[in-house]
Design a protein around this motif. Structure first.
Motif, short mmCIF file in Angstrom:
data_model
loop_
_atom_site.label_atom_id
_atom_site.label_comp_id
_atom_site.label_asym_id
_atom_site.label_seq_id
_atom_site.Cartn_x
_atom_site.Cartn_y
_atom_site.Cartn_z
N MET A 1 0.51 -1.45 -0.37
CA MET A 1 -0.01 0.23 -0.07
C MET A 1 1.06 0.83 -0.08
SD MET A 1 -3.42 1.19 2.77
CE MET A 1 -2.69 2.30 3.58
N SER A 2 0.26 2.30 -0.78
CA SER A 2 1.44 3.39 -0.72
C SER A 2 0.92 4.34 0.45
CB SER A 2 1.42 3.55 -2.34
OG SER A 2 -0.05 4.46 -2.85
N GLU A 3 1.61 4.97 0.68
CA GLU A 3 1.27 6.34 1.46
C GLU A 3 0.84 7.60 0.79
OE1 GLU A 3 2.79 6.48 4.11
OE2 GLU A 3 3.59 4.53 4.25
N PRO A 4 -0.33 8.23 1.23
CA PRO A 4 -0.68 8.91 1.01
C PRO A 4 -0.50 10.40 0.57
CG PRO A 4 -1.22 8.82 3.17
CD PRO A 4 -0.21 7.36 2.81
N THR A 5 -0.91 10.73 -0.72
CA THR A 5 0.00 11.73 -1.20
C THR A 5 -0.58 13.44 -0.08
OG1 THR A 5 -1.69 13.23 -2.53
CG2 THR A 5 -0.09 11.51 -3.34
N VAL A 6 -0.22 14.04 -0.40
CA VAL A 6 -0.49 15.82 0.31
C VAL A 6 -1.98 16.30 -0.18
CG1 VAL A 6 -0.01 18.05 0.25
CG2 VAL A 6 1.78 17.01 0.79
N ALA A 7 -2.26 15.41 -1.23
CA ALA A 7 -3.38 16.27 -1.85
C ALA A 7 -4.39 15.33 -0.77
CB ALA A 7 -3.63 16.29 -3.51
N GLU A 8 -3.95 13.65 -1.24
CA GLU A 8 -5.43 13.30 -0.45
C GLU A 8 -5.41 13.25 0.85
OE1 GLU A 8 -4.05 9.39 -3.97
OE2 GLU A 8 -3.01 9.07 -1.52
N ALA A 9 -4.80 12.91 1.53
CA ALA A 9 -4.18 13.76 3.02
C ALA A 9 -4.79 14.93 3.74
CB ALA A 9 -2.72 14.03 3.42
N ILE A 10 -5.00 16.18 2.55
CA ILE A 10 -5.59 17.23 3.14
C ILE A 10 -7.65 16.94 2.01
CG2 ILE A 10 -6.90 19.51 1.14
CD1 ILE A 10 -3.49 19.78 1.17
N GLU A 11 -7.59 16.38 1.16
CA GLU A 11 -9.47 15.56 1.48
C GLU A 11 -9.55 15.08 2.49
OE1 GLU A 11 -11.19 16.48 -0.91
OE2 GLU A 11 -10.15 17.93 -2.04
N SER A 12 -8.32 14.24 3.16
CA SER A 12 -8.90 13.29 4.11
C SER A 12 -9.38 14.03 5.72
CB SER A 12 -7.74 12.28 4.96
OG SER A 12 -7.66 11.26 4.10
N ILE A 13 -8.59 15.76 5.19
CA ILE A 13 -9.06 16.74 6.37
C ILE A 13 -9.88 16.99 6.39
CG2 ILE A 13 -8.04 18.53 7.68
CD1 ILE A 13 -5.34 17.58 6.93
N TYR A 14 -10.87 17.15 5.10
CA TYR A 14 -11.56 18.04 4.60
C TYR A 14 -12.91 17.58 5.00
CZ TYR A 14 -9.72 21.30 1.35
OH TYR A 14 -9.23 22.69 0.74
N GLY A 15 -12.54 15.97 4.63
CA GLY A 15 -13.73 14.92 5.36
C GLY A 15 -13.53 15.18 7.16
N SER A 16 -12.72 14.99 7.53
CA SER A 16 -12.97 14.90 9.74
C SER A 16 -13.11 16.14 9.94
CB SER A 16 -12.05 14.95 9.93
OG SER A 16 -11.10 15.10 11.19
N LEU A 17 -12.59 17.09 9.23
CA LEU A 17 -13.74 18.30 9.25
C LEU A 17 -14.77 18.74 9.06
CD1 LEU A 17 -11.05 21.22 8.24
CD2 LEU A 17 -11.10 20.43 10.52
N GLN A 18 -15.51 18.40 8.57
CA GLN A 18 -17.24 17.51 8.32
C GLN A 18 -17.55 16.88 9.62
OE1 GLN A 18 -19.22 19.83 6.40
NE2 GLN A 18 -16.67 21.01 5.44
N ALA A 19 -16.77 16.13 9.75
CA ALA A 19 -17.58 14.96 10.86
C ALA A 19 -17.21 15.12 12.01
CB ALA A 19 -17.17 13.63 10.75
N ASN A 20 -17.41 17.15 12.46
CA ASN A 20 -16.87 17.09 13.67
C ASN A 20 -15.84 16.74 13.89
OD1 ASN A 20 -17.95 18.39 16.18
ND2 ASN A 20 -18.07 16.71 17.03
N ASN A 21 -14.78 17.06 13.34
CA ASN A 21 -12.94 16.72 13.40
C ASN A 21 -12.79 15.02 14.05
OD1 ASN A 21 -13.20 19.14 12.80
ND2 ASN A 21 -13.48 20.09 15.08
N GLU A 22 -13.71 14.36 13.49
CA GLU A 22 -13.08 12.66 13.57
C GLU A 22 -12.17 12.72 13.16
OE1 GLU A 22 -15.21 8.94 12.41
OE2 GLU A 22 -16.26 10.15 12.93
#
Length: 76
Positions: A1-22
Motif C-alpha cells: 500500500m502506498s503512502e497518501p499524497t499531500v492532496a489525499e491527506a488534505i481531502e481526508s482532513i476536509y472529511g474529518s472537519l465535516q465529521a465533527n473533527n473525527e
C-alpha cells in the motif's frame, strides 16, 4: 500500500472537519508525513470546503495545525 499524497491527506482532513473533527489529529500527522516526503512547506486549503471558512475559523485552524507542526495557507 502506498503512502497518501499531500492532496489525499488534505481531502481526508476536509472529511474529518465535516465529521465533527473525527480523527483529525491522525489526519494531520498523515499530512505532515506526506509534506515531508514531497518537500512541501505548507498545506493549502480551500476556505469554501471548511466547516467555518470565515476569518475566525481560518485563524483557529492555522493555530491548531501550527501546534502540530503544519503550516497552513488558504486559496482564493
Amino acid at each position: 500500500m502506498s503512502e497518501p499524497t499531500v492532496a489525499e491527506a488534505i481531502e481526508s482532513i476536509y472529511g474529518s472537519l465535516q465529521a465533527n473533527n473525527e480523527d483529525l489529529d491522525i489526519h494531520i500527522a498523515t499530512l505532515k508525513a506526506a509534506m515531508a516526503r514531497e518537500g512541501v512547506k505548507e498545506a493549502v486549503f480551500d476556505p469554501a470546503k471548511l466547516a467555518q471558512g470565515n476569518r475566525s475559523g481560518r485563524k483557529l485552524m492555522q493555530a491548531y495545525f501550527r501546534q502540530r507542526g503544519v503550516k497552513v495557507a488558504f486559496s482564493g
